[in-house]
Design a protein around this motif. Structure first.
Motif, PDB file in Angstrom:
ATOM      1  N   ARG A 134       8.600   7.676 -19.890  1.00  0.00           N
ATOM      2  CA  ARG A 134       7.257   7.645 -19.329  1.00  0.00           C
ATOM      3  C   ARG A 134       7.324   6.981 -17.956  1.00  0.00           C
ATOM      4  O   ARG A 134       8.275   6.267 -17.641  1.00  0.00           O
ATOM      5  N   VAL A 135       6.314   7.246 -17.155  1.00  0.00           N
ATOM      6  CA  VAL A 135       6.208   6.622 -15.837  1.00  0.00           C
ATOM      7  C   VAL A 135       4.840   5.947 -15.776  1.00  0.00           C
ATOM      8  O   VAL A 135       3.818   6.607 -15.596  1.00  0.00           O
ATOM      9  N   GLU A 136       4.823   4.630 -15.916  1.00  0.00           N
ATOM     10  CA  GLU A 136       3.564   3.894 -15.962  1.00  0.00           C
ATOM     11  C   GLU A 136       2.918   3.735 -14.580  1.00  0.00           C
ATOM     12  O   GLU A 136       1.707   3.663 -14.459  1.00  0.00           O
ATOM     13  N   HIS A 137       3.768   3.707 -13.540  1.00  0.00           N
ATOM     14  CA  HIS A 137       3.258   3.499 -12.181  1.00  0.00           C
ATOM     15  C   HIS A 137       3.847   4.581 -11.264  1.00  0.00           C
ATOM     16  O   HIS A 137       4.779   4.298 -10.493  1.00  0.00           O
ATOM     17  N   PRO A 138       3.314   5.802 -11.342  1.00  0.00           N
ATOM     18  CA  PRO A 138       3.920   6.912 -10.583  1.00  0.00           C
ATOM     19  C   PRO A 138       3.930   6.691  -9.069  1.00  0.00           C
ATOM     20  O   PRO A 138       4.879   7.083  -8.396  1.00  0.00           O
ATOM     21  N   LEU A 139       2.872   6.083  -8.518  1.00  0.00           N
ATOM     22  CA  LEU A 139       2.837   5.854  -7.071  1.00  0.00           C
ATOM     23  C   LEU A 139       3.924   4.873  -6.642  1.00  0.00           C
ATOM     24  O   LEU A 139       4.571   5.051  -5.603  1.00  0.00           O
ATOM     25  N   TRP A 140       4.131   3.828  -7.440  1.00  0.00           N
ATOM     26  CA  TRP A 140       5.197   2.885  -7.146  1.00  0.00           C
ATOM     27  C   TRP A 140       6.569   3.555  -7.293  1.00  0.00           C
ATOM     28  O   TRP A 140       7.498   3.258  -6.536  1.00  0.00           O
ATOM     29  N   MET A 141       6.687   4.428  -8.271  1.00  0.00           N
ATOM     30  CA  MET A 141       7.943   5.147  -8.460  1.00  0.00           C
ATOM     31  C   MET A 141       8.275   5.983  -7.236  1.00  0.00           C
ATOM     32  O   MET A 141       9.408   5.969  -6.734  1.00  0.00           O
ATOM     33  N   VAL A 142       7.278   6.692  -6.718  1.00  0.00           N
ATOM     34  CA  VAL A 142       7.475   7.511  -5.514  1.00  0.00           C
ATOM     35  C   VAL A 142       7.803   6.623  -4.320  1.00  0.00           C
ATOM     36  O   VAL A 142       8.664   6.958  -3.495  1.00  0.00           O
ATOM     37  N   LEU A 143       7.125   5.469  -4.221  1.00  0.00           N
ATOM     38  CA  LEU A 143       7.374   4.553  -3.103  1.00  0.00           C
ATOM     39  C   LEU A 143       8.815   4.042  -3.119  1.00  0.00           C
ATOM     40  O   LEU A 143       9.497   4.052  -2.083  1.00  0.00           O
ATOM     41  N   PHE A 144       9.277   3.594  -4.287  1.00  0.00           N
ATOM     42  CA  PHE A 144      10.663   3.116  -4.389  1.00  0.00           C
ATOM     43  C   PHE A 144      11.647   4.241  -4.123  1.00  0.00           C
ATOM     44  O   PHE A 144      12.684   4.040  -3.481  1.00  0.00           O
ATOM     45  N   LEU A 145      11.329   5.431  -4.609  1.00  0.00           N
ATOM     46  CA  LEU A 145      12.199   6.591  -4.389  1.00  0.00           C
ATOM     47  C   LEU A 145      12.316   6.885  -2.902  1.00  0.00           C
ATOM     48  O   LEU A 145      13.413   7.102  -2.374  1.00  0.00           O
ATOM     49  N   TYR A 218       8.493   1.543 -16.805  1.00  0.00           N
ATOM     50  CA  TYR A 218       8.168   0.915 -18.082  1.00  0.00           C
ATOM     51  C   TYR A 218       7.403  -0.393 -17.956  1.00  0.00           C
ATOM     52  O   TYR A 218       7.085  -1.017 -18.968  1.00  0.00           O
ATOM     53  N   GLY A 219       7.131  -0.838 -16.731  1.00  0.00           N
ATOM     54  CA  GLY A 219       6.371  -2.061 -16.559  1.00  0.00           C
ATOM     55  C   GLY A 219       7.146  -3.323 -16.848  1.00  0.00           C
ATOM     56  O   GLY A 219       6.553  -4.401 -16.962  1.00  0.00           O
ATOM     57  N   ALA A 220       8.462  -3.225 -16.999  1.00  0.00           N
ATOM     58  CA  ALA A 220       9.313  -4.383 -17.260  1.00  0.00           C
ATOM     59  C   ALA A 220      10.422  -4.418 -16.220  1.00  0.00           C
ATOM     60  O   ALA A 220      10.944  -3.370 -15.823  1.00  0.00           O
ATOM     61  N   ALA A 221      10.775  -5.628 -15.755  1.00  0.00           N
ATOM     62  CA  ALA A 221      11.777  -5.744 -14.702  1.00  0.00           C
ATOM     63  C   ALA A 221      12.553  -7.037 -14.864  1.00  0.00           C
ATOM     64  O   ALA A 221      12.075  -8.007 -15.472  1.00  0.00           O
ATOM     65  N   ASP A 222      13.775  -7.053 -14.341  1.00  0.00           N
ATOM     66  CA  ASP A 222      14.606  -8.257 -14.366  1.00  0.00           C
ATOM     67  C   ASP A 222      14.156  -9.261 -13.316  1.00  0.00           C
ATOM     68  O   ASP A 222      14.348 -10.466 -13.479  1.00  0.00           O
ATOM     69  N   VAL A 223      13.603  -8.773 -12.212  1.00  0.00           N
ATOM     70  CA  VAL A 223      13.062  -9.634 -11.156  1.00  0.00           C
ATOM     71  C   VAL A 223      11.679  -9.110 -10.786  1.00  0.00           C
ATOM     72  O   VAL A 223      11.331  -7.963 -11.101  1.00  0.00           O
ATOM     73  N   GLY A 224      10.904  -9.926 -10.111  1.00  0.00           N
ATOM     74  CA  GLY A 224       9.552  -9.526  -9.753  1.00  0.00           C
ATOM     75  C   GLY A 224       9.528  -8.290  -8.863  1.00  0.00           C
ATOM     76  O   GLY A 224      10.392  -8.130  -7.985  1.00  0.00           O
ATOM     77  N   VAL A 225       8.551  -7.425  -9.067  1.00  0.00           N
ATOM     78  CA  VAL A 225       8.480  -6.190  -8.298  1.00  0.00           C
ATOM     79  C   VAL A 225       8.261  -6.475  -6.813  1.00  0.00           C
ATOM     80  O   VAL A 225       8.756  -5.738  -5.947  1.00  0.00           O
ATOM     81  N   GLY A 226       7.552  -7.563  -6.509  1.00  0.00           N
ATOM     82  CA  GLY A 226       7.353  -7.935  -5.110  1.00  0.00           C
ATOM     83  C   GLY A 226       8.662  -8.291  -4.427  1.00  0.00           C
ATOM     84  O   GLY A 226       8.896  -7.923  -3.273  1.00  0.00           O
ATOM     85  N   VAL A 227       9.532  -8.992  -5.156  1.00  0.00           N
ATOM     86  CA  VAL A 227      10.846  -9.348  -4.618  1.00  0.00           C
ATOM     87  C   VAL A 227      11.685  -8.092  -4.413  1.00  0.00           C
ATOM     88  O   VAL A 227      12.370  -7.933  -3.393  1.00  0.00           O
ATOM     89  N   SER A 228      11.635  -7.182  -5.381  1.00  0.00           N
ATOM     90  CA  SER A 228      12.379  -5.919  -5.263  1.00  0.00           C
ATOM     91  C   SER A 228      11.937  -5.139  -4.036  1.00  0.00           C
ATOM     92  O   SER A 228      12.762  -4.612  -3.280  1.00  0.00           O
ATOM     93  N   LEU A 229      10.631  -5.075  -3.828  1.00  0.00           N
ATOM     94  CA  LEU A 229      10.097  -4.355  -2.677  1.00  0.00           C
ATOM     95  C   LEU A 229      10.511  -5.033  -1.370  1.00  0.00           C
ATOM     96  O   LEU A 229      10.879  -4.357  -0.399  1.00  0.00           O
ATOM     97  N   ALA A 230      10.492  -6.362  -1.355  1.00  0.00           N
ATOM     98  CA  ALA A 230      10.863  -7.104  -0.148  1.00  0.00           C
ATOM     99  C   ALA A 230      12.332  -6.883   0.200  1.00  0.00           C
ATOM    100  O   ALA A 230      12.685  -6.702   1.377  1.00  0.00           O
ATOM    101  N   VAL A 231      13.207  -6.879  -0.805  1.00  0.00           N
ATOM    102  CA  VAL A 231      14.637  -6.653  -0.565  1.00  0.00           C
ATOM    103  C   VAL A 231      14.869  -5.242  -0.038  1.00  0.00           C
ATOM    104  O   VAL A 231      15.671  -5.031   0.885  1.00  0.00           O
ATOM    105  N   THR A 232      14.168  -4.270  -0.599  1.00  0.00           N
ATOM    106  CA  THR A 232      14.309  -2.886  -0.136  1.00  0.00           C
ATOM    107  C   THR A 232      13.881  -2.755   1.324  1.00  0.00           C
ATOM    108  O   THR A 232      14.560  -2.128   2.138  1.00  0.00           O
ATOM    109  N   PHE A 233      12.735  -3.372   1.667  1.00  0.00           N
ATOM    110  CA  PHE A 233      12.255  -3.348   3.054  1.00  0.00           C
ATOM    111  C   PHE A 233      13.236  -4.055   3.986  1.00  0.00           C
ATOM    112  O   PHE A 233      13.488  -3.601   5.114  1.00  0.00           O
ATOM    113  N   ALA A 234      13.783  -5.177   3.515  1.00  0.00           N
ATOM    114  CA  ALA A 234      14.716  -5.945   4.346  1.00  0.00           C
ATOM    115  C   ALA A 234      15.963  -5.121   4.651  1.00  0.00           C
ATOM    116  O   ALA A 234      16.455  -5.126   5.795  1.00  0.00           O
TER     117      ALA A 234
END
Length: 255
Positions: A134-145, A218-234
């Protein structure tokens, strides 16, 4: 700044056409390889492994496998795309044409990212045939992709400029990116590791990419999604800075 859309479109279409000419290598081969992972880990071993974070093991590894293909193919597509003109000598025509550095990067990186995103979506569709997901957050999935594809296509562009032989195009993906992806939680949660190795794993940047991408499913992560997004942007910003430096200094732009 005026962008020459005709030049960008011409380079972009040329790179996309090359992908369709090498369909077996660009699309079919990665999909088959990833499908084998689903068969071995998802079907054969998944039934013997407990759920991870409330998700069946077969479904749990889907984001990690997509990320593995996304990273390696983004690098491969972009690095070969810019290296080949250097190898054939047509880079001189490109550099002398009325095309800016920005337009060159947009075209090559855009084409590489597009191919990687298409591949990622195909792998997701293939995964749905093997495991329930399942994809609980499709917009976030597309953004990370999108962000991951662009960031690592930029990284591949840098490798293509740096490489002075075909063998060097494979060094970083095979010896650095692939191991980091396997050790970055693609097949397990880092919470399953002993405390010391959990700390070590946090120094692996791929952990943040896989974790954020898995959270969008799945709405579960090893680290915060904000941190993941920040690392990707960095990583994306750092790659952009290196590309800008390459064009400013002319580093290895000629064979």
């Amino acid at each position: 700044m005026t962008v020459n859309l005709y030049a960008v479109r011409a380079i972009y279409r040329f790179e996309m056409a090359r992908a369709w000419r090498t369909l077996m290598q660009s699309i079919v081969s990665p999909v088959i390889s990833t499908s084998l992972y689903f068969i071995v880990f998802g079907a054969a071993l998944g039934s013997r492994i407990p759920e991870v974070g409330g998700v069946s093991y077969g479904a749990f590894i889907v984001p990690g496998l997509v990320m593995l293909s996304l990273l390696t193919q983004s690098i491969s597509n972009a690095s070969f795309g810019i290296y080949f003109p250097k190898f054939t000598g047509t880079i001189y025509e490109l550099l002398s044409a009325p095309v800016s550095a920005f337009e060159i990067v947009v075209a090559y990186v855009g084409a590489a990212a597009t191919k990687s995103i298409v591949l990622g979506l195909i792998i997701l569709a293939t995964a749905a045939l093997f495991v329930p997901m399942r994809v609980e957050h499709p917009l976030w999935m597309v953004l990370f992709l999108l962000l991951t594809s662009v960031a690592f296509s930029l990284f591949g562009f840098i490798i293509g400029i740096w490489a002075d032989g075909f063998e060097k195009l494979q060094i970083v993906p095979l010896l650095i990116v692939t191991p980091l992806t396997f050790l970055g939680g693609s097949f397990y949660s880092i919470d399953m590791l002993p405390p010391f190795w959990q700390t070590v794993a946090l120094f692996n940047p791929v952990v943040y990419l896989v974790s954020g991408f898995r959270w969008s499913f799945y709405g579960a992560a090893d680290v915060g999604v904000g941190v993941s997004l920040a690392v990707t942007f960095a990583f994306l910003v750092a790659s952009l800075a290196v590309v800008a430096w390459i064009f400013r200094t002319g580093y290895r732009l000629k064979a």
